[in-house]
Design an enzyme around this catalytic site. Structure first.
Site, PDB file in Angstrom:
ATOM      1  CE  LYS A  23      57.008  14.899  16.156  1.00 41.59           C
ATOM      2  NZ  LYS A  23      58.387  15.381  15.995  1.00 41.59           N
ATOM      3  NE  ARG A  37      58.022  19.775  21.620  1.00 40.27           N
ATOM      4  CZ  ARG A  37      57.069  19.681  20.695  1.00 40.27           C
ATOM      5  NH1 ARG A  37      56.868  18.542  20.063  1.00 40.27           N
ATOM      6  NH2 ARG A  37      56.319  20.741  20.404  1.00 40.27           N
TER       7      ARG A  37
END
Length: 262
Positions: free
Chosen positions: A212, A242
């Protein structure tokens, strides 16, 4: 925590990201046309949960309706369900999509709006005796004490889940790391580095920090920081990570576990 036919009772487990989209922020995760091969690879590399995403929630994304989510999801989900005996999670905040997904054999709904966008979501999940990941989000950027805002939101969402009839042992929580989820880069770093504080809410945690933008730089150069985040998650007792790269993240988890046992 129970997801499908698995009861996860300890340690940190890998959830593999399989995006059924043409526009997810990390292009190697786009598997709209090769989802079965992606699932097979993830399972072979050690993923214990497959997380299918029929809509991108990258920063600045354009929302697609439930009908488009369903058209992207149903075929691949059915194929993956028939092929693999692994719990399957589906990312959606639409109860219509959730009904279709659970009807095709999904085991968990991963709701980036924590049951707050669609009034029918909690009841839909409960009706299928399914599991849920409740993620924090907000319609406008957080300011001040992010921990109070995140904790309060998650507690309210858990109450919605329990009141609808979702079993407590089928609930996990996600603090919502990401610029798209109402947090600045500095707030995301605070959340990441202190994620273990969310253990105080009393439910298993899921962390989704893989590749991210809070890590900065080019998206293809964020693997090292992602692996460092996974190491943090293990040390803070987070039950699920995740991730995009199953093999490398699982290696980090196993390395820490072997160090503790050595």
């Amino acid at each position: 925590m129970i997801i499908g036919n698995r009861n996860f009772t300890g340690g940190t487990h890998v959830m593999a990201i399989i995006n059924l989209t043409p526009d997810s922020f990390y292009s190697p995760s786009r598997h709209l046309h090769d989802s079965l091969a992606a699932a097979e690879r993830a399972v072979e590399e050690g993923a214990e949960i497959l997380d299918l995403g029929p809509q991108s929630t990258r920063p600045g994304y354009t929302e697609v309706p439930a009908s488009e989510e369903i058209s992207r999801l149903v075929g691949p989900l059915g194929e993956i369900r028939r092929r693999f005996d692994v719990p399957i999670s589906v990312d959606t905040y639409f109860s219509e999509t959730a009904r279709a997904a659970l009807g095709e054999g999904a085991d968990m709904i991963n709701d980036v709006w924590g049951l707050s966008r669609d009034n029918g979501m909690a009841e839909t999940i409960a009706a299928h005796n399914a599991s849920v990941c409740i993620m924090h989000n907000a319609p406008s950027p957080l300011s001040g004490d992010i921990w109070g805002a995140i904790g309060g939101f998650l507690q309210n969402s858990v109450a919605l889940a329990l009141n609808a009839g979702i079993a407590a042992d089928r609930i996990c929580l996600d603090g919502g790391i990401g610029i798209a989820f109402a947090k600045s880069r500095e707030q995301n770093l605070d959340l990441l580095q202190n994620y273990g504080r969310l253990n105080g809410l009393g439910y298993p945690l899921l962390m989704g920090a893989s590749m991210k933008s809070l890590f900065g730089g080019d998206v293809n150069g964020r693997l090292r920081q992602t692996l460092e985040a996974t190491a943090l998650a293990v040390r803070m007792g987070v039950m699920f990570v995740r991730v995009h790269d199953v093999k490398k993240n699982l290696s980090v988890i196993k390395g820490i576990a072997e160090g503790k046992n050595g």
